[in-house]
Design an enzyme around this catalytic site. Structure first.
Site, short mmCIF file in Angstrom:
data_model
loop_
_atom_site.label_atom_id
_atom_site.label_comp_id
_atom_site.label_asym_id
_atom_site.label_seq_id
_atom_site.Cartn_x
_atom_site.Cartn_y
_atom_site.Cartn_z
N SER A 21 34.47 38.02 33.17
CA SER A 21 35.35 37.36 32.21
C SER A 21 36.14 36.64 32.80
CB SER A 21 35.81 38.40 31.29
OG SER A 21 36.64 39.36 31.90
N SER A 22 36.70 36.74 33.87
CA SER A 22 37.66 35.71 34.30
C SER A 22 37.28 35.04 35.68
CB SER A 22 38.97 36.44 34.83
OG SER A 22 38.85 36.98 35.99
#
Length: 132
Positions: A21-22
């Protein structure tokens, strides 16, 4: 009489899907997506006797939330599933595929329609068997 060893085993074309996600750490030579891919590839290799084989295409989504299906990697993967090019999706954890129960349900319906299964290598979840 045909024996199991004389029958040609069906090849199960396995697509590995990875997501992080990052964007933190994605620029490293070996990152979280690579680690997920390697774990999934090792799992597929352990199923070689069952006919499992990794497809050459990589389906990665780096720096994208699992709360949406509007991700380039999952879109390409599902297009290949719909086109009949993938028999099994292999993920490190179910939440790599999606974090939305509604999206998960829609994905499972699409996989069923395409006669495609999925397995999580770190969780007891495998839709290719009735017990999974």
């Amino acid at each position: 009489m045909e024996t199991p060893s004389s029958r040609e085993r069906r090849t199960i074309r396995c697509a590995i899907y990875t997501r992080k996600s990052s964007e933190e750490g994605l620029d490293q030579e070996f990152n979280s997506l690579d680690a997920q891919f390697e774990a999934c590839a090792a799992y597929i290799a352990s199923q070689k006797a069952e006919g499992w084989k990794v497809v050459p295409e990589r389906y990665d989504d780096g720096g994208i939330s699992g709360g949406t299906l509007e991700r380039p990697g999952i879109q390409r993967l599902m297009a290949d599933v719909d086109a009949g090019r993938v028999d099994m999706i292999v993920v490190y954890k179910i939440d790599r595929l999606t974090r939305s129960l509604a999206d998960f349900s829609r994905l499972i319906d699409r996989l069923d329609a395409a006669n495609c299964s999925f397995v999580s290598v770190t969780q007891a979840f495998n839709t290719s068997t009735s017990m999974g």
